[in-house]
Design a protein around this motif. Structure first.
Motif, PDB file in Angstrom:
ATOM      1  N   ARG A  89       0.847  -1.185   0.000  1.00 32.95           N
ATOM      2  CA  ARG A  89       0.000   0.000   0.000  1.00 32.95           C
ATOM      3  C   ARG A  89       0.881   1.234   0.000  1.00 32.95           C
ATOM      4  NH1 ARG A  89      -3.132   0.523   5.594  1.00 32.95           N
ATOM      5  NH2 ARG A  89      -3.274   2.669   4.963  1.00 32.95           N
ATOM      6  N   THR A  90       0.350   2.325  -0.503  1.00 36.55           N
ATOM      7  CA  THR A  90       1.113   3.568  -0.481  1.00 36.55           C
ATOM      8  C   THR A  90       1.155   4.100   0.949  1.00 36.55           C
ATOM      9  OG1 THR A  90      -0.863   4.845  -1.099  1.00 36.55           O
ATOM     10  CG2 THR A  90       0.628   4.176  -2.891  1.00 36.55           C
ATOM     11  N   ARG A  91       2.211   4.834   1.253  1.00 34.27           N
ATOM     12  CA  ARG A  91       2.396   5.339   2.616  1.00 34.27           C
ATOM     13  C   ARG A  91       1.445   6.491   2.922  1.00 34.27           C
ATOM     14  NH1 ARG A  91       7.287   4.179   0.593  1.00 34.27           N
ATOM     15  NH2 ARG A  91       7.642   6.283  -0.128  1.00 34.27           N
ATOM     16  N   GLY A  92       1.424   7.490   2.098  1.00 32.86           N
ATOM     17  CA  GLY A  92       0.617   8.670   2.373  1.00 32.86           C
ATOM     18  C   GLY A  92      -0.529   8.810   1.396  1.00 32.86           C
ATOM     19  N   TRP A  93      -1.210   9.951   1.488  1.00 34.70           N
ATOM     20  CA  TRP A  93      -2.310  10.250   0.571  1.00 34.70           C
ATOM     21  C   TRP A  93      -1.742  10.768  -0.736  1.00 34.70           C
ATOM     22  CZ3 TRP A  93      -7.006   8.668   1.861  1.00 34.70           C
ATOM     23  CH2 TRP A  93      -7.352   8.558   3.201  1.00 34.70           C
ATOM     24  N   LEU A  94      -2.250  10.269  -1.842  1.00 33.08           N
ATOM     25  CA  LEU A  94      -1.915  10.791  -3.164  1.00 33.08           C
ATOM     26  C   LEU A  94      -3.141  11.556  -3.649  1.00 33.08           C
ATOM     27  CD1 LEU A  94      -0.197   7.644  -4.735  1.00 33.08           C
ATOM     28  CD2 LEU A  94       0.853   9.526  -3.475  1.00 33.08           C
ATOM     29  N   LYS A  95      -2.942  12.800  -4.078  1.00 29.82           N
ATOM     30  CA  LYS A  95      -4.076  13.667  -4.399  1.00 29.82           C
ATOM     31  C   LYS A  95      -4.118  14.032  -5.875  1.00 29.82           C
ATOM     32  CE  LYS A  95      -3.974  15.967   0.094  1.00 29.82           C
ATOM     33  NZ  LYS A  95      -3.788  17.257   0.789  1.00 29.82           N
ATOM     34  N   TYR A  96      -5.338  14.179  -6.368  1.00 34.23           N
ATOM     35  CA  TYR A  96      -5.523  14.802  -7.676  1.00 34.23           C
ATOM     36  C   TYR A  96      -6.695  15.763  -7.602  1.00 34.23           C
ATOM     37  CZ  TYR A  96      -9.332  11.448  -8.790  1.00 34.23           C
ATOM     38  OH  TYR A  96     -10.486  10.713  -8.793  1.00 34.23           O
ATOM     39  N   ARG A  97      -6.602  16.807  -8.400  1.00 34.98           N
ATOM     40  CA  ARG A  97      -7.675  17.802  -8.500  1.00 34.98           C
ATOM     41  C   ARG A  97      -8.531  17.499  -9.716  1.00 34.98           C
ATOM     42  NH1 ARG A  97      -7.487  22.720  -5.864  1.00 34.98           N
ATOM     43  NH2 ARG A  97      -5.721  22.931  -4.458  1.00 34.98           N
ATOM     44  N   LEU A  98      -9.805  17.736  -9.561  1.00 41.53           N
ATOM     45  CA  LEU A  98     -10.729  17.602 -10.691  1.00 41.53           C
ATOM     46  C   LEU A  98     -10.589  18.822 -11.596  1.00 41.53           C
ATOM     47  CD1 LEU A  98     -13.873  16.525  -8.658  1.00 41.53           C
ATOM     48  CD2 LEU A  98     -12.580  15.076 -10.239  1.00 41.53           C
ATOM     49  N   PRO A  99     -10.765  18.653 -12.897  1.00 40.05           N
ATOM     50  CA  PRO A  99     -10.820  19.832 -13.777  1.00 40.05           C
ATOM     51  C   PRO A  99     -11.997  20.717 -13.356  1.00 40.05           C
ATOM     52  CG  PRO A  99     -10.669  17.798 -15.051  1.00 40.05           C
ATOM     53  CD  PRO A  99     -10.909  17.399 -13.629  1.00 40.05           C
ATOM     54  N   ARG A 100     -11.872  22.009 -13.559  1.00 47.91           N
ATOM     55  CA  ARG A 100     -12.918  22.955 -13.123  1.00 47.91           C
ATOM     56  C   ARG A 100     -14.313  22.574 -13.582  1.00 47.91           C
ATOM     57  NH1 ARG A 100     -10.363  28.981 -13.465  1.00 47.91           N
ATOM     58  NH2 ARG A 100      -8.733  28.505 -11.972  1.00 47.91           N
ATOM     59  N   HIS A 101     -14.436  22.111 -14.817  1.00 48.47           N
ATOM     60  CA  HIS A 101     -15.773  21.788 -15.325  1.00 48.47           C
ATOM     61  C   HIS A 101     -16.402  20.578 -14.620  1.00 48.47           C
ATOM     62  CE1 HIS A 101     -13.421  18.950 -17.800  1.00 48.47           C
ATOM     63  NE2 HIS A 101     -14.552  18.266 -17.899  1.00 48.47           N
ATOM     64  N   MET A 102     -15.611  19.825 -13.860  1.00 51.21           N
ATOM     65  CA  MET A 102     -16.131  18.665 -13.140  1.00 51.21           C
ATOM     66  C   MET A 102     -16.436  18.959 -11.668  1.00 51.21           C
ATOM     67  SD  MET A 102     -13.828  15.620 -14.781  1.00 51.21           S
ATOM     68  CE  MET A 102     -14.856  14.277 -14.194  1.00 51.21           C
ATOM     69  N   VAL A 103     -16.029  20.118 -11.182  1.00 52.54           N
ATOM     70  CA  VAL A 103     -16.317  20.499  -9.796  1.00 52.54           C
ATOM     71  C   VAL A 103     -17.759  20.971  -9.728  1.00 52.54           C
ATOM     72  CG1 VAL A 103     -15.742  22.094  -7.920  1.00 52.54           C
ATOM     73  CG2 VAL A 103     -13.907  21.089  -9.324  1.00 52.54           C
ATOM     74  N   ARG A 104     -18.533  20.344  -8.843  1.00 49.22           N
ATOM     75  CA  ARG A 104     -19.958  20.686  -8.717  1.00 49.22           C
ATOM     76  C   ARG A 104     -20.120  22.040  -8.037  1.00 49.22           C
ATOM     77  NH1 ARG A 104     -21.352  14.860  -6.516  1.00 49.22           N
ATOM     78  NH2 ARG A 104     -21.201  13.719  -8.467  1.00 49.22           N
ATOM     79  N   LYS A 105     -20.757  22.940  -8.727  1.00 51.75           N
ATOM     80  CA  LYS A 105     -21.005  24.276  -8.189  1.00 51.75           C
ATOM     81  C   LYS A 105     -22.084  24.205  -7.109  1.00 51.75           C
ATOM     82  CE  LYS A 105     -18.401  26.067 -11.450  1.00 51.75           C
ATOM     83  NZ  LYS A 105     -17.140  25.408 -11.408  1.00 51.75           N
TER      84      LYS A 105
END
Length: 165
Positions: free
Chosen positions: A70-86
């Protein structure tokens, strides 16, 4: 559950066979290919989420796989702006994931994309080269995939060595 920074906790699941290949799944309605993944519910542990998502997405139970790493820490990704729910409160801007490498110790036929208990997320799957997903996953997930595969590589290499004995 979304953290203060706007990231939703999630597990990523890489399922390997003994030949150096990983399970690559096609999302329902041809929406791309990815590794199984899913959110961590409430006070659920990361491991509990791993095994729940493993069953919900590919129909596998804990006795049908072996946890390799398993990975040690959290791996993060950001959603593209058009996928972020307003208007969503709190607003989810992406995922933070713990990744797991599992070995399928059952037959390929044990993989069941429609287990009857949950709506299927995938319509097909296949075995691919370990590094293949990096170039084929949707672009905003590529860095996380690269980092997870790189960190889990020693476990994959050990599996391959043992498989070739």
């Amino acid at each position: 559950m979304i953290d203060r920074e706007g990231f939703r906790p999630n597990v990523g699941i890489i399922i390997a066979n003994g030949q150096g290949q990983v399970l690559w799944a096609e999302r329902l309605r041809k929406q791309g290919w990815q590794f199984p993944q899913g959110g961590i519910d409430g006070k659920e542990s990361v491991e509990d989420a791993l095994y729940r998502e493993l069953y919900e997405e590919v129909g596998l139970r804990p006795h049908q796989v072996k946890l390799l790493g398993r990975t040690r820490g959290w791996l993060k990704y950001r959603l593209p702006r058009h996928m972020v729910r307003k208007g969503q409160k709190p607003q989810c801007i992406g995922q933070k994931q713990k990744w797991f490498l599992l070995q399928l110790i059952d037959d390929d036929s044990a993989v069941q994309l429609n287990n009857g208990e949950h709506s299927p997320e995938f319509e097909s799957w296949r075995w691919v080269n370990y590094w293949y997903p990096i170039t084929e996953v949707i672009s905003f997930k590529r860095d996380v995939y690269r980092r997870a595969l790189k960190e889990l590589l020693p476990h994959q290499r050990k599996l391959e060595r043992e498989g070739n004995k």
